[in-house]
Design a protein around this motif. Structure first.
Motif, PDB file in Angstrom:
ATOM      1  N   ASN A  21     127.556 -91.237 -16.464  1.00  0.00           N
ATOM      2  CA  ASN A  21     126.643 -90.642 -15.500  1.00  0.00           C
ATOM      3  C   ASN A  21     125.977 -91.761 -14.684  1.00  0.00           C
ATOM      4  N   PRO A  22     126.278 -91.876 -13.390  1.00  0.00           N
ATOM      5  CA  PRO A  22     125.713 -92.976 -12.599  1.00  0.00           C
ATOM      6  C   PRO A  22     124.194 -92.910 -12.466  1.00  0.00           C
ATOM      7  N   THR A  23     123.618 -91.725 -12.712  1.00  0.00           N
ATOM      8  CA  THR A  23     122.157 -91.578 -12.611  1.00  0.00           C
ATOM      9  C   THR A  23     121.522 -91.384 -13.988  1.00  0.00           C
ATOM     10  N   GLY A  24     122.248 -91.737 -15.028  1.00  0.00           N
ATOM     11  CA  GLY A  24     121.744 -91.540 -16.383  1.00  0.00           C
ATOM     12  C   GLY A  24     120.509 -92.371 -16.676  1.00  0.00           C
ATOM     13  N   THR A  25     119.675 -91.877 -17.559  1.00  0.00           N
ATOM     14  CA  THR A  25     118.445 -92.572 -17.952  1.00  0.00           C
ATOM     15  C   THR A  25     118.763 -93.694 -18.920  1.00  0.00           C
ATOM     16  N   ARG A  26     118.386 -94.903 -18.573  1.00  0.00           N
ATOM     17  CA  ARG A  26     118.648 -96.051 -19.443  1.00  0.00           C
ATOM     18  C   ARG A  26     117.807 -95.950 -20.712  1.00  0.00           C
ATOM     19  N   LEU A  27     118.344 -96.468 -21.796  1.00  0.00           N
ATOM     20  CA  LEU A  27     117.611 -96.517 -23.053  1.00  0.00           C
ATOM     21  C   LEU A  27     116.534 -97.597 -22.984  1.00  0.00           C
ATOM     22  N   SER A  28     115.512 -97.411 -23.780  1.00  0.00           N
ATOM     23  CA  SER A  28     114.517 -98.479 -23.909  1.00  0.00           C
ATOM     24  C   SER A  28     115.191 -99.701 -24.515  1.00  0.00           C
ATOM     25  N   GLU A  29     114.613-100.878 -24.319  1.00  0.00           N
ATOM     26  CA  GLU A  29     115.221-102.096 -24.831  1.00  0.00           C
ATOM     27  C   GLU A  29     115.364-102.055 -26.348  1.00  0.00           C
ATOM     28  N   ALA A  67     123.376 -99.296 -21.814  1.00  0.00           N
ATOM     29  CA  ALA A  67     123.491 -97.984 -22.449  1.00  0.00           C
ATOM     30  C   ALA A  67     122.443 -97.018 -21.913  1.00  0.00           C
ATOM     31  N   ASP A  68     122.844 -95.747 -21.804  1.00  0.00           N
ATOM     32  CA  ASP A  68     121.917 -94.695 -21.402  1.00  0.00           C
ATOM     33  C   ASP A  68     121.859 -93.637 -22.495  1.00  0.00           C
ATOM     34  N   VAL A  69     121.119 -92.566 -22.227  1.00  0.00           N
ATOM     35  CA  VAL A  69     120.902 -91.542 -23.258  1.00  0.00           C
ATOM     36  C   VAL A  69     122.204 -90.843 -23.630  1.00  0.00           C
ATOM     37  N   ASP A  70     123.153 -90.753 -22.694  1.00  0.00           N
ATOM     38  CA  ASP A  70     124.437 -90.142 -23.007  1.00  0.00           C
ATOM     39  C   ASP A  70     125.220 -90.999 -23.998  1.00  0.00           C
ATOM     40  N   ASP A  71     125.157 -92.314 -23.830  1.00  0.00           N
ATOM     41  CA  ASP A  71     125.822 -93.218 -24.773  1.00  0.00           C
ATOM     42  C   ASP A  71     125.196 -93.091 -26.162  1.00  0.00           C
ATOM     43  N   TRP A  72     123.888 -92.916 -26.199  1.00  0.00           N
ATOM     44  CA  TRP A  72     123.209 -92.712 -27.486  1.00  0.00           C
ATOM     45  C   TRP A  72     123.728 -91.452 -28.168  1.00  0.00           C
ATOM     46  N   GLY A  73     123.923 -90.395 -27.376  1.00  0.00           N
ATOM     47  CA  GLY A  73     124.464 -89.160 -27.947  1.00  0.00           C
ATOM     48  C   GLY A  73     125.881 -89.325 -28.449  1.00  0.00           C
ATOM     49  N   LYS A  74     126.691 -90.093 -27.727  1.00  0.00           N
ATOM     50  CA  LYS A  74     128.065 -90.325 -28.160  1.00  0.00           C
ATOM     51  C   LYS A  74     128.095 -91.145 -29.452  1.00  0.00           C
ATOM     52  N   LEU A  75     127.183 -92.099 -29.570  1.00  0.00           N
ATOM     53  CA  LEU A  75     127.094 -92.883 -30.802  1.00  0.00           C
ATOM     54  C   LEU A  75     126.689 -91.989 -31.972  1.00  0.00           C
ATOM     55  N   LYS A  76     125.754 -91.096 -31.747  1.00  0.00           N
ATOM     56  CA  LYS A  76     125.334 -90.185 -32.808  1.00  0.00           C
ATOM     57  C   LYS A  76     126.479 -89.279 -33.242  1.00  0.00           C
ATOM     58  N   GLY A  77     127.256 -88.832 -32.257  1.00  0.00           N
ATOM     59  CA  GLY A  77     128.413 -88.005 -32.600  1.00  0.00           C
ATOM     60  C   GLY A  77     129.412 -88.750 -33.464  1.00  0.00           C
ATOM     61  N   LEU A  78     129.653 -90.019 -33.138  1.00  0.00           N
ATOM     62  CA  LEU A  78     130.573 -90.831 -33.924  1.00  0.00           C
ATOM     63  C   LEU A  78     130.046 -91.045 -35.340  1.00  0.00           C
ATOM     64  N   LEU A  79     128.750 -91.353 -35.462  1.00  0.00           N
ATOM     65  CA  LEU A  79     128.161 -91.559 -36.786  1.00  0.00           C
ATOM     66  C   LEU A  79     128.226 -90.297 -37.625  1.00  0.00           C
ATOM     67  N   THR A  80     128.024 -89.148 -36.994  1.00  0.00           N
ATOM     68  CA  THR A  80     128.111 -87.879 -37.719  1.00  0.00           C
ATOM     69  C   THR A  80     129.528 -87.644 -38.228  1.00  0.00           C
ATOM     70  N   TYR A  81     130.516 -87.969 -37.385  1.00  0.00           N
ATOM     71  CA  TYR A  81     131.915 -87.822 -37.805  1.00  0.00           C
ATOM     72  C   TYR A  81     132.236 -88.741 -38.979  1.00  0.00           C
ATOM     73  N   LEU A  82     131.822 -89.998 -38.890  1.00  0.00           N
ATOM     74  CA  LEU A  82     132.096 -90.946 -39.972  1.00  0.00           C
ATOM     75  C   LEU A  82     131.398 -90.534 -41.259  1.00  0.00           C
ATOM     76  N   HIS A  83     130.170 -90.029 -41.138  1.00  0.00           N
ATOM     77  CA  HIS A  83     129.450 -89.565 -42.326  1.00  0.00           C
ATOM     78  C   HIS A  83     130.166 -88.380 -42.968  1.00  0.00           C
ATOM     79  N   GLY A  84     130.703 -87.486 -42.139  1.00  0.00           N
ATOM     80  CA  GLY A  84     131.404 -86.321 -42.677  1.00  0.00           C
ATOM     81  C   GLY A  84     132.758 -86.641 -43.268  1.00  0.00           C
ATOM     82  N   THR A  85     133.324 -87.808 -42.915  1.00  0.00           N
ATOM     83  CA  THR A  85     134.641 -88.202 -43.438  1.00  0.00           C
ATOM     84  C   THR A  85     134.539 -89.531 -44.192  1.00  0.00           C
TER      85      THR A  85
END
Length: 281
Positions: A21-29, A67-85
């Protein structure tokens, strides 16, 4: 704000992994540094034990400094998958020390900057002996060109694998190189003779694969798209296709179980890992 968060959650769920997302909100440092740290650790894990996580990790490594908030969500999705497997092991076995098998594939213009993505997989029996998922370093003008660049970039790893095995005292009698793009295969076999107006500009260094074919260093073989294991590392798979190829890569299934899942190839499942995501968690 709650409605906007829900809309963003649905956008992340339904969009392509490589979408930015070119207008995505950047994460805090502080949070960006945390994402960077976790991604670096997962990169080690994906290379050592969980090759099935290489595609999202490949994307996230390119986002750690912006990284922006969308990247944070994608990371959370990956961690959830790894935790489930978490109990899914990578199991390796060798059928023949004299045969090396490689699958390589490229997804054309899949990144936001229109660069393609290369996926590669090497095995000697069952399980991923080596796997790679990388964004290509140059823009290509067609899927054929992307396949040629991907094959040329990945071939040195296959050659190194063969050399390493032979250094251990085993003579490799056959090195199979599987692709699913027959136009690219013709160019690899014939070099410039098969290059048309749309491909004459391709750098000559990507034709060194022809030299290896002429010297019988590799056996170039056609692999139907539905059986192309490297698709797992070049594209974002979901549903039954994801589970099917993942089980082969992790050696839950044998390669002989590969079938073209034409009736299920379009199946998509909702990524429940991102449900309930808010800016505060």
């Amino acid at each position: 704000p709650l409605q906007l968060r829900r809309q963003r959650q649905m956008l992340i769920r339904n969009s392509h992994l490589f979408w930015v997302n070119p207008t995505g909100t950047r994460l805090s440092e502080e949070r960006r540094a945390l994402l960077h740290s976790i991604t670096a650790k997962l990169l080690f894990v994906s290379k050592r034990a969980r090759p099935d996580a290489q595609v999202p990790i490949s994307f996230l490594t390119s986002r750690v400094t912006k990284a922006d908030v969308d990247d944070w969500g994608k990371l959370k999705g990956l961690l959830t998958y790894l935790h489930g497997t978490i109990d899914l092991p990578l199991t390796l076995s060798i059928d023949n020390l004299c045969v090396v098998k490689t699958w390589v594939d490229a997804a054309f213009a899949t990144h936001h900057d229109m660069r393609s993505h290369t996926g590669g997989y090497i095995t000697m029996g069952k399980g991923a002996l080596y796997a790679s998922s990388k964004r290509q370093k140059l823009n290509t003008k067609s899927s054929t060109e992307a396949e040629l660049v991907g094959a040329g970039d990945f071939l040195p790893q296959t050659i190194w694998t063969v050399n390493f095995i032979e250094a251990q005292g085993y003579k490799v009698s056959r090195s199979e190189y599987h692709q699913d793009n027959q136009s690219a295969m013709k160019m690899e076999k014939n070099g410039r003779q098969s290059a048309g107006q749309r491909s004459r500009h391709i750098n000559i260094r990507y034709f060194f694969i022809k030299d290896k074919i002429d010297k019988n260093a590799i056996n170039l073989m056609y692999c139907p798209t539905g059986e192309m294991i490297a698709d797992f590392f070049s594209k974002t798979q979901q549903g039954s296709m994801f589970r099917h190829f993942r089980d082969i890569i992790m050696r839950v299934k044998r390669h002989s179980c590969i079938r073209a899942l034409t009736s299920q190839g379009q199946e998509r499942v909702e990524n429940k890992a991102l449900e309930g995501m808010t800016d505060s968690n």
